[in-house]
Design a protein around this motif. Structure first.
Motif, PDB file in Angstrom:
ATOM      1  N   GLY A  98       3.423   0.061  19.706  1.00 37.83           N
ATOM      2  CA  GLY A  98       4.745   0.387  19.168  1.00 37.83           C
ATOM      3  C   GLY A  98       5.554  -0.868  18.909  1.00 37.83           C
ATOM      4  N   ARG A  99       4.873  -1.979  18.756  1.00 37.34           N
ATOM      5  CA  ARG A  99       5.535  -3.247  18.427  1.00 37.34           C
ATOM      6  C   ARG A  99       4.546  -4.209  17.775  1.00 37.34           C
ATOM      7  NH1 ARG A  99       8.786  -3.074  22.564  1.00 37.34           N
ATOM      8  NH2 ARG A  99       9.288  -5.240  22.903  1.00 37.34           N
ATOM      9  N   PRO A 100       5.100  -5.316  17.234  1.00 41.49           N
ATOM     10  CA  PRO A 100       4.224  -6.216  16.486  1.00 41.49           C
ATOM     11  C   PRO A 100       3.152  -6.874  17.352  1.00 41.49           C
ATOM     12  CG  PRO A 100       6.542  -6.827  16.239  1.00 41.49           C
ATOM     13  CD  PRO A 100       6.490  -5.772  17.261  1.00 41.49           C
ATOM     14  N   VAL A 101       2.079  -7.249  16.689  1.00 44.03           N
ATOM     15  CA  VAL A 101       0.989  -7.954  17.365  1.00 44.03           C
ATOM     16  C   VAL A 101       0.978  -9.381  16.835  1.00 44.03           C
ATOM     17  CG1 VAL A 101      -1.531  -8.112  17.470  1.00 44.03           C
ATOM     18  CG2 VAL A 101      -0.415  -5.902  17.622  1.00 44.03           C
ATOM     19  N   ILE A 138      -0.015 -24.830  32.095  1.00 42.64           N
ATOM     20  CA  ILE A 138      -0.566 -26.183  31.905  1.00 42.64           C
ATOM     21  C   ILE A 138      -0.438 -26.631  30.452  1.00 42.64           C
ATOM     22  CG2 ILE A 138      -2.998 -25.481  31.582  1.00 42.64           C
ATOM     23  CD1 ILE A 138      -3.389 -28.151  33.537  1.00 42.64           C
ATOM     24  N   GLY A 139      -0.220 -25.678  29.563  1.00 40.41           N
ATOM     25  CA  GLY A 139       0.088 -26.052  28.178  1.00 40.41           C
ATOM     26  C   GLY A 139      -1.091 -26.563  27.385  1.00 40.41           C
ATOM     27  N   CYS A 140      -2.289 -25.975  27.624  1.00 38.08           N
ATOM     28  CA  CYS A 140      -3.382 -26.293  26.701  1.00 38.08           C
ATOM     29  C   CYS A 140      -4.195 -25.037  26.429  1.00 38.08           C
ATOM     30  CB  CYS A 140      -4.255 -27.453  27.187  1.00 38.08           C
ATOM     31  SG  CYS A 140      -4.601 -27.554  28.904  1.00 38.08           S
ATOM     32  N   GLY A 141      -5.100 -25.146  25.482  1.00 37.20           N
ATOM     33  CA  GLY A 141      -5.940 -23.998  25.134  1.00 37.20           C
ATOM     34  C   GLY A 141      -5.733 -23.564  23.696  1.00 37.20           C
ATOM     35  N   GLY A 142      -6.840 -23.113  23.083  1.00 33.15           N
ATOM     36  CA  GLY A 142      -6.800 -22.638  21.696  1.00 33.15           C
ATOM     37  C   GLY A 142      -6.278 -21.209  21.612  1.00 33.15           C
ATOM     38  N   PRO A 143      -6.432 -20.606  20.438  1.00 33.20           N
ATOM     39  CA  PRO A 143      -5.830 -19.280  20.211  1.00 33.20           C
ATOM     40  C   PRO A 143      -6.655 -18.113  20.755  1.00 33.20           C
ATOM     41  CG  PRO A 143      -6.918 -20.038  18.226  1.00 33.20           C
ATOM     42  CD  PRO A 143      -7.075 -21.140  19.234  1.00 33.20           C
ATOM     43  N   VAL A 144      -5.959 -17.058  21.120  1.00 33.49           N
ATOM     44  CA  VAL A 144      -6.632 -15.768  21.335  1.00 33.49           C
ATOM     45  C   VAL A 144      -6.424 -14.962  20.050  1.00 33.49           C
ATOM     46  CG1 VAL A 144      -6.283 -15.750  23.828  1.00 33.49           C
ATOM     47  CG2 VAL A 144      -4.596 -14.643  22.373  1.00 33.49           C
ATOM     48  N   ASP A 145      -7.344 -14.024  19.788  1.00 37.59           N
ATOM     49  CA  ASP A 145      -7.257 -13.256  18.537  1.00 37.59           C
ATOM     50  C   ASP A 145      -5.929 -12.514  18.424  1.00 37.59           C
ATOM     51  OD1 ASP A 145      -9.697 -14.072  17.706  1.00 37.59           O
ATOM     52  OD2 ASP A 145     -10.777 -12.243  18.293  1.00 37.59           O
ATOM     53  N   PHE A 146      -5.565 -11.837  19.530  1.00 34.48           N
ATOM     54  CA  PHE A 146      -4.377 -10.986  19.486  1.00 34.48           C
ATOM     55  C   PHE A 146      -3.580 -11.111  20.784  1.00 34.48           C
ATOM     56  CE2 PHE A 146      -7.847  -8.692  17.306  1.00 34.48           C
ATOM     57  CZ  PHE A 146      -7.359  -8.724  16.011  1.00 34.48           C
ATOM     58  N   LEU A 147      -2.268 -11.050  20.634  1.00 36.04           N
ATOM     59  CA  LEU A 147      -1.377 -11.013  21.801  1.00 36.04           C
ATOM     60  C   LEU A 147      -0.403  -9.864  21.583  1.00 36.04           C
ATOM     61  CD1 LEU A 147      -0.256 -12.468  24.392  1.00 36.04           C
ATOM     62  CD2 LEU A 147       1.210 -13.763  22.869  1.00 36.04           C
ATOM     63  N   VAL A 148      -0.309  -8.980  22.570  1.00 38.21           N
ATOM     64  CA  VAL A 148       0.555  -7.814  22.395  1.00 38.21           C
ATOM     65  C   VAL A 148       1.253  -7.476  23.711  1.00 38.21           C
ATOM     66  CG1 VAL A 148      -1.194  -6.040  22.927  1.00 38.21           C
ATOM     67  CG2 VAL A 148       0.616  -5.529  21.308  1.00 38.21           C
ATOM     68  N   GLU A 149       2.439  -6.876  23.588  1.00 44.60           N
ATOM     69  CA  GLU A 149       3.237  -6.519  24.760  1.00 44.60           C
ATOM     70  C   GLU A 149       3.058  -5.035  25.061  1.00 44.60           C
ATOM     71  OE1 GLU A 149       7.356  -8.816  25.123  1.00 44.60           O
ATOM     72  OE2 GLU A 149       7.515  -6.892  24.113  1.00 44.60           O
ATOM     73  N   ALA A 150       2.841  -4.698  26.337  1.00 40.79           N
ATOM     74  CA  ALA A 150       2.788  -3.282  26.744  1.00 40.79           C
ATOM     75  C   ALA A 150       4.082  -2.967  27.487  1.00 40.79           C
ATOM     76  CB  ALA A 150       1.592  -3.033  27.655  1.00 40.79           C
ATOM     77  N   VAL A 151       4.796  -1.926  27.048  1.00 42.83           N
ATOM     78  CA  VAL A 151       6.115  -1.666  27.636  1.00 42.83           C
ATOM     79  C   VAL A 151       6.151  -0.417  28.515  1.00 42.83           C
ATOM     80  CG1 VAL A 151       7.407  -2.903  25.858  1.00 42.83           C
ATOM     81  CG2 VAL A 151       6.886  -0.485  25.527  1.00 42.83           C
ATOM     82  N   SER A 152       5.029   0.299  28.607  1.00 41.81           N
ATOM     83  CA  SER A 152       4.978   1.478  29.493  1.00 41.81           C
ATOM     84  C   SER A 152       3.511   1.723  29.822  1.00 41.81           C
ATOM     85  CB  SER A 152       5.558   2.707  28.790  1.00 41.81           C
ATOM     86  OG  SER A 152       4.722   3.070  27.707  1.00 41.81           O
ATOM     87  N   THR A 153       3.264   2.550  30.832  1.00 42.16           N
ATOM     88  CA  THR A 153       1.856   2.829  31.169  1.00 42.16           C
ATOM     89  C   THR A 153       1.167   3.560  30.015  1.00 42.16           C
ATOM     90  OG1 THR A 153       2.645   4.737  32.390  1.00 42.16           O
ATOM     91  CG2 THR A 153       2.015   2.849  33.691  1.00 42.16           C
ATOM     92  N   GLY A 154       1.892   4.435  29.329  1.00 43.27           N
ATOM     93  CA  GLY A 154       1.310   5.161  28.190  1.00 43.27           C
ATOM     94  C   GLY A 154       0.886   4.189  27.101  1.00 43.27           C
ATOM     95  N   VAL A 178      -4.904  -9.410  31.013  1.00 44.50           N
ATOM     96  CA  VAL A 178      -3.448  -9.329  31.136  1.00 44.50           C
ATOM     97  C   VAL A 178      -2.955 -10.738  31.412  1.00 44.50           C
ATOM     98  CG1 VAL A 178      -1.526  -8.413  32.453  1.00 44.50           C
ATOM     99  CG2 VAL A 178      -3.462  -6.976  31.908  1.00 44.50           C
ATOM    100  N   LEU A 179      -2.006 -11.146  30.609  1.00 43.74           N
ATOM    101  CA  LEU A 179      -1.466 -12.489  30.731  1.00 43.74           C
ATOM    102  C   LEU A 179      -0.129 -12.398  31.439  1.00 43.74           C
ATOM    103  CD1 LEU A 179      -1.989 -15.398  29.691  1.00 43.74           C
ATOM    104  CD2 LEU A 179      -0.657 -14.796  27.676  1.00 43.74           C
ATOM    105  N   GLY A 180      -0.058 -13.025  32.625  1.00 43.85           N
ATOM    106  CA  GLY A 180       1.236 -13.049  33.308  1.00 43.85           C
ATOM    107  C   GLY A 180       1.980 -14.291  32.845  1.00 43.85           C
ATOM    108  N   LEU A 216       3.028  -7.745  30.037  1.00 42.26           N
ATOM    109  CA  LEU A 216       3.722  -6.540  30.500  1.00 42.26           C
ATOM    110  C   LEU A 216       5.229  -6.738  30.349  1.00 42.26           C
ATOM    111  CD1 LEU A 216       1.634  -5.785  33.735  1.00 42.26           C
ATOM    112  CD2 LEU A 216       1.232  -5.029  31.382  1.00 42.26           C
ATOM    113  N   ALA A 217       5.882  -5.747  29.763  1.00 48.21           N
ATOM    114  CA  ALA A 217       7.329  -5.848  29.533  1.00 48.21           C
ATOM    115  C   ALA A 217       7.933  -4.455  29.705  1.00 48.21           C
ATOM    116  CB  ALA A 217       7.585  -6.389  28.127  1.00 48.21           C
ATOM    117  N   GLY A 218       9.194  -4.316  29.360  1.00 47.74           N
ATOM    118  CA  GLY A 218       9.867  -3.005  29.439  1.00 47.74           C
ATOM    119  C   GLY A 218       9.776  -2.436  30.842  1.00 47.74           C
ATOM    120  N   GLU A 219       9.357  -1.176  30.974  1.00 47.91           N
ATOM    121  CA  GLU A 219       9.304  -0.593  32.328  1.00 47.91           C
ATOM    122  C   GLU A 219       8.214  -1.254  33.184  1.00 47.91           C
ATOM    123  OE1 GLU A 219       6.805   3.504  32.185  1.00 47.91           O
ATOM    124  OE2 GLU A 219       8.665   3.564  31.048  1.00 47.91           O
ATOM    125  N   LEU A 220       7.310  -2.000  32.555  1.00 44.68           N
ATOM    126  CA  LEU A 220       6.243  -2.649  33.326  1.00 44.68           C
ATOM    127  C   LEU A 220       6.662  -4.022  33.860  1.00 44.68           C
ATOM    128  CD1 LEU A 220       3.051  -1.622  31.327  1.00 44.68           C
ATOM    129  CD2 LEU A 220       4.151  -0.482  33.256  1.00 44.68           C
TER     130      LEU A 220
END
Ligand code: EPU
Length: 307
Positions: free
Chosen positions: A15-18, A30-46, A64-66, A85-89
């Motif tokens: 329900g939000r941009p990727v 540590i501020g290094c590392g190449g790209p991951v294909d996708f990064l997305v935020e989960a805002v609820s358990t659903g 899961v990236l903290g 994890l964001a929103g209610e998470l």
């Protein structure tokens, strides 16, 4: 299925941009590392479950990236999905002496909120730059305390369902736990003890100051190696093996604490890994001890064998 389809379906599930091709140097301490294909935020358990289901459908490995505080990502990046994890998470609520926290709530924030309410227990952990869920998964700790000791219950989500595990079902060890692989800590209940708010706040400040005095500032991934079984700590062994100040590329073994590697100037993950290999070999040659990494690797990256 094309990458476009995966991105669109992930965005619909979340329900939000990727974010595509998300460079991990901006998402790790540590501020290094190449790209991951996708990064997305989960805002609820659903939403989280919908994201996990989409990942499985597209054969996308996920993490899961903290705070990215315990993570070394390959310079070549990683073909997979990182979920934050964001929103209610990453929300929280206090019920009596209990903190009900989303898995994404930051531990320093949790410690501060608890202290303000006169609730004790998190003070020694207040300086750990991680999320509640991430620290529970590895039972992170500091100053003789570990988060597992406070956990009453965790809620775990996989792509099939979410379920709860009670304290009796959790088996925490030194930097280890028994949470089922392929699941996410979506919520946790921590048992705290009532006390004097001013005293607890002072203890939080004191523990943070002690940590800052003994550990380097700047970009690091926390303790690089676990303390080996027995009495000697990894930091002490690395120090005695002459590792302090060793450098490769933009990375350097801290001169303050030998179990930290500092990204001084645009270090690459390969520099950090190279230093880990050299340090580990030195400790093995000097003391016959095989240090195990505490930092987690992501992508095509790993330690050389010692023998
Ligand atoms: N030491 C040295 N030389 C060094 C570093 C340390 O001789 O370069 C000696 C110290 O003098 C001390 C002993 O080694 O006698 C232990 O050092 P310290 O008190 O710094 O604790 P540690 O075992 O290195 C652990 C955690 C840290 C946590 C601190 C504070 C591990 C691997 N590390 O460090 O956790 O902050 O205790 O309690 O368990 C992390 O997990 O990322 C982390 C930073």
């Amino acid at each position: 299925m094309s990458e476009d389809t995966a991105a669109n379906e992930l965005a619909a599930a979340a329900g939000r941009p990727v974010l595509e091709e998300a460079a991990m140097e901006g998402h790790t301490t540590i501020g290094c590392g190449g790209p991951v294909d996708f990064l997305v935020e989960a805002v609820s358990t659903g939403r989280l479950q919908a994201i996990l289901q989409t990942a499985v459908r597209h054969h996308l490995p996920w993490i899961v990236l903290g705070q990215g505080s315990n993570l070394l990502v390959s310079d070549q990046g990683w073909r997979g999905l990182a979920i934050t994890l964001a929103g209610e998470l990453d929300g929280y609520d206090f019920h009596g002496n209990e903190l009900h926290a989303g898995g994404g709530l930051l531990l320093p924030r949790a410690a501060r909120l608890a202290a303000e309410r006169g609730l004790s227990g998190l003070e020694p952990l207040a300086g750990i730059p991680g999320t509640i869920g991430g620290t529970i998964a590895i039972n992170a700790g500091a100053f003789g305390a570990a988060i597992g000791e406070l956990v009453l219950q965790v809620e775990i989500c996989g792509e099939e369902n979410c379920f709860r595990l009670e304290r009796e079902e959790l088996d925490f060890g030194y930097r280890s736990g028994n949470l089922p692989p392929g699941t996410v800590v979506s919520r946790a209940i921590l048992a705290l003890k009532p006390g004097d708010a001013a005293g607890i706040q002072a203890a939080v400040r004191d523990f943070r100051a002690r940590r800052e005095a003994g550990q380097p500032r700047g970009r690091t991934c926390g303790s690089v190696f676990k303390n080996p079984p027995g009495n000697a700590s990894a930091g002490e062994l690395l120090d005695r093996a002459g590792c302090k100040g060793l450098a490769q590329g933009g990375a350097e073994v801290s001169r303050l604490h030998a179990n930290f590697i500092v990204n001084k100037r645009q270090a690459r993950a390969a520099d950090v890994l190279g230093l880990m290999n050299s340090c580990r070999r030195r400790v093995y040659k000097s003391f016959g001890v095989e240090l195990e990494p505490e930092v987690r690797f992501l992508g095509d990256i790993g330690l050389e064998p010692l023998k």
